[in-house]
Structures are given as C-alpha cells and as structure tokens.
Design a protein around this motif. Structure first.
Motif, PDB file in Angstrom:
ATOM      1  N   ASP A  53      -2.504  52.385   8.677  1.00 34.61           N
ATOM      2  CA  ASP A  53      -1.080  52.472   8.984  1.00 34.61           C
ATOM      3  C   ASP A  53      -0.197  52.207   7.764  1.00 34.61           C
ATOM      4  OD1 ASP A  53      -1.524  49.796   8.710  1.00 34.61           O
ATOM      5  OD2 ASP A  53      -0.450  49.194  10.516  1.00 34.61           O
ATOM      6  N   THR A  54      -0.807  52.145   6.568  1.00 32.93           N
ATOM      7  CA  THR A  54      -0.058  51.921   5.333  1.00 32.93           C
ATOM      8  C   THR A  54       0.321  53.256   4.712  1.00 32.93           C
ATOM      9  OG1 THR A  54      -1.314  49.892   4.940  1.00 32.93           O
ATOM     10  CG2 THR A  54      -0.102  50.820   3.064  1.00 32.93           C
ATOM     11  N   GLN A  55       1.616  53.448   4.513  1.00 36.02           N
ATOM     12  CA  GLN A  55       2.101  54.694   3.916  1.00 36.02           C
ATOM     13  C   GLN A  55       1.806  54.699   2.422  1.00 36.02           C
ATOM     14  OE1 GLN A  55       6.147  55.799   4.903  1.00 36.02           O
ATOM     15  NE2 GLN A  55       6.421  56.702   2.900  1.00 36.02           N
ATOM     16  N   ILE A  56       1.147  55.757   1.957  1.00 33.80           N
ATOM     17  CA  ILE A  56       0.784  55.894   0.545  1.00 33.80           C
ATOM     18  C   ILE A  56       1.811  56.743  -0.187  1.00 33.80           C
ATOM     19  CG2 ILE A  56      -1.001  56.697  -1.055  1.00 33.80           C
ATOM     20  CD1 ILE A  56      -1.754  54.235   0.663  1.00 33.80           C
ATOM     21  N   SER A  57       2.199  57.883   0.417  1.00 30.76           N
ATOM     22  CA  SER A  57       3.174  58.764  -0.226  1.00 30.76           C
ATOM     23  C   SER A  57       3.899  59.578   0.828  1.00 30.76           C
ATOM     24  CB  SER A  57       2.488  59.696  -1.229  1.00 30.76           C
ATOM     25  OG  SER A  57       1.651  60.612  -0.547  1.00 30.76           O
ATOM     26  N   ILE A  58       5.076  60.077   0.426  1.00 32.40           N
ATOM     27  CA  ILE A  58       5.840  60.982   1.274  1.00 32.40           C
ATOM     28  C   ILE A  58       6.396  62.077   0.379  1.00 32.40           C
ATOM     29  CG2 ILE A  58       7.957  59.614   1.121  1.00 32.40           C
ATOM     30  CD1 ILE A  58       8.493  60.486   4.059  1.00 32.40           C
ATOM     31  N   ASP A  59       6.215  63.320   0.808  1.00 35.24           N
ATOM     32  CA  ASP A  59       6.659  64.464   0.023  1.00 35.24           C
ATOM     33  C   ASP A  59       7.519  65.372   0.904  1.00 35.24           C
ATOM     34  OD1 ASP A  59       5.045  63.800  -2.295  1.00 35.24           O
ATOM     35  OD2 ASP A  59       3.328  64.418  -1.093  1.00 35.24           O
ATOM     36  N   THR A  60       8.629  65.845   0.335  1.00 35.24           N
ATOM     37  CA  THR A  60       9.454  66.831   1.019  1.00 35.24           C
ATOM     38  C   THR A  60       9.073  68.198   0.500  1.00 35.24           C
ATOM     39  OG1 THR A  60      11.241  65.226   1.214  1.00 35.24           O
ATOM     40  CG2 THR A  60      11.820  67.544   1.514  1.00 35.24           C
ATOM     41  N   LEU A  61       8.711  69.103   1.403  1.00 31.58           N
ATOM     42  CA  LEU A  61       8.262  70.435   1.018  1.00 31.58           C
ATOM     43  C   LEU A  61       9.347  71.470   1.284  1.00 31.58           C
ATOM     44  CD1 LEU A  61       4.644  70.319   2.475  1.00 31.58           C
ATOM     45  CD2 LEU A  61       5.405  69.675   0.193  1.00 31.58           C
ATOM     46  N   ASN A  62       9.119  72.674   0.797  1.00 28.06           N
ATOM     47  CA  ASN A  62      10.017  73.817   0.995  1.00 28.06           C
ATOM     48  C   ASN A  62      11.406  73.603   0.420  1.00 28.06           C
ATOM     49  OD1 ASN A  62       8.190  75.494   2.187  1.00 28.06           O
ATOM     50  ND2 ASN A  62       8.952  75.224   4.252  1.00 28.06           N
ATOM     51  N   THR A  63      11.554  72.788  -0.602  1.00 28.39           N
ATOM     52  CA  THR A  63      12.880  72.555  -1.176  1.00 28.39           C
ATOM     53  C   THR A  63      13.374  73.759  -1.960  1.00 28.39           C
ATOM     54  OG1 THR A  63      11.845  71.481  -3.086  1.00 28.39           O
ATOM     55  CG2 THR A  63      12.628  70.052  -1.291  1.00 28.39           C
ATOM     56  N   GLY A 143      -1.142  67.364  12.213  1.00 29.03           N
ATOM     57  CA  GLY A 143      -2.075  66.678  11.323  1.00 29.03           C
ATOM     58  C   GLY A 143      -2.818  65.609  12.090  1.00 29.03           C
ATOM     59  N   ASP A 144      -2.961  64.439  11.479  1.00 27.97           N
ATOM     60  CA  ASP A 144      -3.713  63.334  12.079  1.00 27.97           C
ATOM     61  C   ASP A 144      -2.785  62.491  12.953  1.00 27.97           C
ATOM     62  OD1 ASP A 144      -6.022  64.096  10.628  1.00 27.97           O
ATOM     63  OD2 ASP A 144      -5.208  63.100   8.856  1.00 27.97           O
ATOM     64  N   VAL A 145      -2.375  63.047  14.099  1.00 31.13           N
ATOM     65  CA  VAL A 145      -1.394  62.386  14.967  1.00 31.13           C
ATOM     66  C   VAL A 145      -2.031  61.659  16.149  1.00 31.13           C
ATOM     67  CG1 VAL A 145       0.520  63.905  14.353  1.00 31.13           C
ATOM     68  CG2 VAL A 145      -0.991  64.534  16.239  1.00 31.13           C
ATOM     69  N   GLN A 146      -3.347  61.511  16.130  1.00 36.73           N
ATOM     70  CA  GLN A 146      -4.014  60.817  17.223  1.00 36.73           C
ATOM     71  C   GLN A 146      -3.525  59.363  17.287  1.00 36.73           C
ATOM     72  OE1 GLN A 146      -5.538  61.863  14.482  1.00 36.73           O
ATOM     73  NE2 GLN A 146      -6.756  60.230  13.637  1.00 36.73           N
ATOM     74  N   PRO A 147      -3.441  58.793  18.490  1.00 32.34           N
ATOM     75  CA  PRO A 147      -2.896  57.433  18.606  1.00 32.34           C
ATOM     76  C   PRO A 147      -3.842  56.345  18.100  1.00 32.34           C
ATOM     77  CG  PRO A 147      -3.525  58.291  20.759  1.00 32.34           C
ATOM     78  CD  PRO A 147      -3.709  59.408  19.778  1.00 32.34           C
ATOM     79  N   ASN A 148      -5.131  56.599  18.077  1.00 29.26           N
ATOM     80  CA  ASN A 148      -6.099  55.610  17.607  1.00 29.26           C
ATOM     81  C   ASN A 148      -6.737  56.116  16.315  1.00 29.26           C
ATOM     82  OD1 ASN A 148      -5.709  54.045  19.960  1.00 29.26           O
ATOM     83  ND2 ASN A 148      -7.076  55.415  21.060  1.00 29.26           N
ATOM     84  N   TYR A 149      -6.722  55.275  15.295  1.00 30.11           N
ATOM     85  CA  TYR A 149      -7.263  55.680  14.006  1.00 30.11           C
ATOM     86  C   TYR A 149      -7.860  54.473  13.308  1.00 30.11           C
ATOM     87  CZ  TYR A 149      -2.563  54.057  12.988  1.00 30.11           C
ATOM     88  OH  TYR A 149      -1.424  53.320  12.957  1.00 30.11           O
ATOM     89  N   SER A 150      -8.737  54.743  12.368  1.00 26.37           N
ATOM     90  CA  SER A 150      -9.387  53.699  11.602  1.00 26.37           C
ATOM     91  C   SER A 150      -8.404  53.096  10.603  1.00 26.37           C
ATOM     92  CB  SER A 150     -10.587  54.291  10.856  1.00 26.37           C
ATOM     93  OG  SER A 150     -11.051  53.398   9.880  1.00 26.37           O
ATOM     94  N   SER A 151      -8.536  51.815  10.341  1.00 28.85           N
ATOM     95  CA  SER A 151      -7.636  51.151   9.393  1.00 28.85           C
ATOM     96  C   SER A 151      -7.961  51.492   7.942  1.00 28.85           C
ATOM     97  CB  SER A 151      -7.685  49.638   9.584  1.00 28.85           C
ATOM     98  OG  SER A 151      -8.985  49.170   9.313  1.00 28.85           O
ATOM     99  N   THR A 152      -9.080  52.179   7.697  1.00 28.82           N
ATOM    100  CA  THR A 152      -9.449  52.537   6.331  1.00 28.82           C
ATOM    101  C   THR A 152      -9.458  54.051   6.102  1.00 28.82           C
ATOM    102  OG1 THR A 152     -11.780  52.490   6.934  1.00 28.82           O
ATOM    103  CG2 THR A 152     -10.839  50.464   6.030  1.00 28.82           C
ATOM    104  N   LYS A 153      -9.249  54.822   7.146  1.00 32.60           N
ATOM    105  CA  LYS A 153      -9.308  56.279   7.032  1.00 32.60           C
ATOM    106  C   LYS A 153      -7.981  56.839   6.519  1.00 32.60           C
ATOM    107  CE  LYS A 153     -10.194  60.454   9.649  1.00 32.60           C
ATOM    108  NZ  LYS A 153     -10.327  61.044  10.969  1.00 32.60           N
TER     109      LYS A 153
END
Length: 171
Positions: A53-63, A143-153
């Motif tokens: 759940d840690t955000q690594i990066s955010i990119d705005t596309l189609n600019t 994308g990876d919008v599933q409600p349950n996910y691994s803390s390291t994935k």
C-alpha cells in the motif's frame, strides 16, 4: 366451529397474499443510466505504482496528446473507444457489470504503444473498477485493483478521468 371457518379463510388469504408479494426484486440502480447516457471524453490519465500500500511513483500520461479520446457505452452492452492511447483508432467491444455493479469487464482490444514506440494490443478495461460516477464525471481504475493484495507485491493502477461531453462534434 362455524366461527372458525371464516377466520381460517381470512387467515389463509393473508398467508397467500404475503407469499405472493415476497418475490425477488430487481436491483434498482442508476449506474447503467449514468454510464450509457452520453459520450465520455478523457480528461486525465494517471498511473500510480505501489509496493503493497506504499506509493512508489505517480505519472500523468497523455500530456502531449492532441487527439480527443472518447468512450461511449451503449444500453445494449456494446462500447466504443476512439483514439485510445492517442493512436488514430476506433475500437468496439462489449461490457458487463459484476453483481455488485462496482466493477465492469470489457472485451475491447486496443492498439497501444510500449517503450521504444512499438505497437502492441491490450485489453485496457478487462477488469475495471468504477471509482466515481456522476452525471458529468467518471473515474475508472484498471490494473491491480483487487481489494486484497500482498504487502510486498508491486501493483500498478491506471486511473482514467472522464468528463461528459455535451455534444458529439464531428472531428
């Protein structure tokens, strides 16, 4: 005994009435109407990368995209996307809701560009979360919008922001 027969008759009518009125009701929802009532124009496109759940990066596309990207949902469960990924294309497919109407799936196949400028094909809305939907705006997440996910994935979520287009202008 004479007094019990009318009482038994009335009681049986009440029971029959209760049983006949307890049919399963359809799910009443305005989501299909909001989705299919008009043409949606892409306003923003963001990709967010996470580890757990840690955000690594955010990119705005189609600019730098000069093409208008339009997404149209039809009541007969067909859909059309024009100029996906800023490529001149019109792609059609079908869509359907999940039982809770928070997600929809589409079999639409679009041309896409990958690193280095090469073209490939993708199903961008194969599993799509309806993050926000109103009369004039809609936000979809894929994308990876599933409600349950691994803390390291590692996870990648693509967020499409659309606005309702007032009138479709031939371009």
């Amino acid at each position: 005994m004479k007094n019990k027969i009318p009482l038994l008759f009335i009681l049986s009518l009440v029971i029959i009435n209760l049983l006949s009125g307890s049919c399963k009701k359809d799910i009443n929802s305005n989501i299909p109407h909001l989705l299919t009532n008009g043409v949606w124009e892409l306003a923003t496109l963001q990709v967010t990368n996470y580890v757990g759940d840690t955000q690594i990066s955010i990119d705005t596309l189609n600019t730098n995209c000069d093409s208008t990207q339009l997404f149209t949902f039809n009541a007969n469960n067909t859909c059309t996307y024009t100029n996906f990924d800023c490529l001149a294309q019109t792609t059609t497919g079908t869509w359907t809701f999940t039982a809770n109407r928070l997600y929809f799936m589409s079999d639409m196949v679009c041309k896409d560009t990958i690193a280095g400028g090469a073209e490939s094909t993708t199903k961008p809305f194969e599993n799509t979360q309806i993050f926000n939907l109103g009369t004039y705006s809609m936000v979809l997440q894929t994308g990876d919008v599933q409600p349950n996910y691994s803390s390291t994935k590692k996870r990648r979520i693509v967020r499409y922001g659309f606005i309702k287009r007032k009138a479709l202008i031939e371009e």
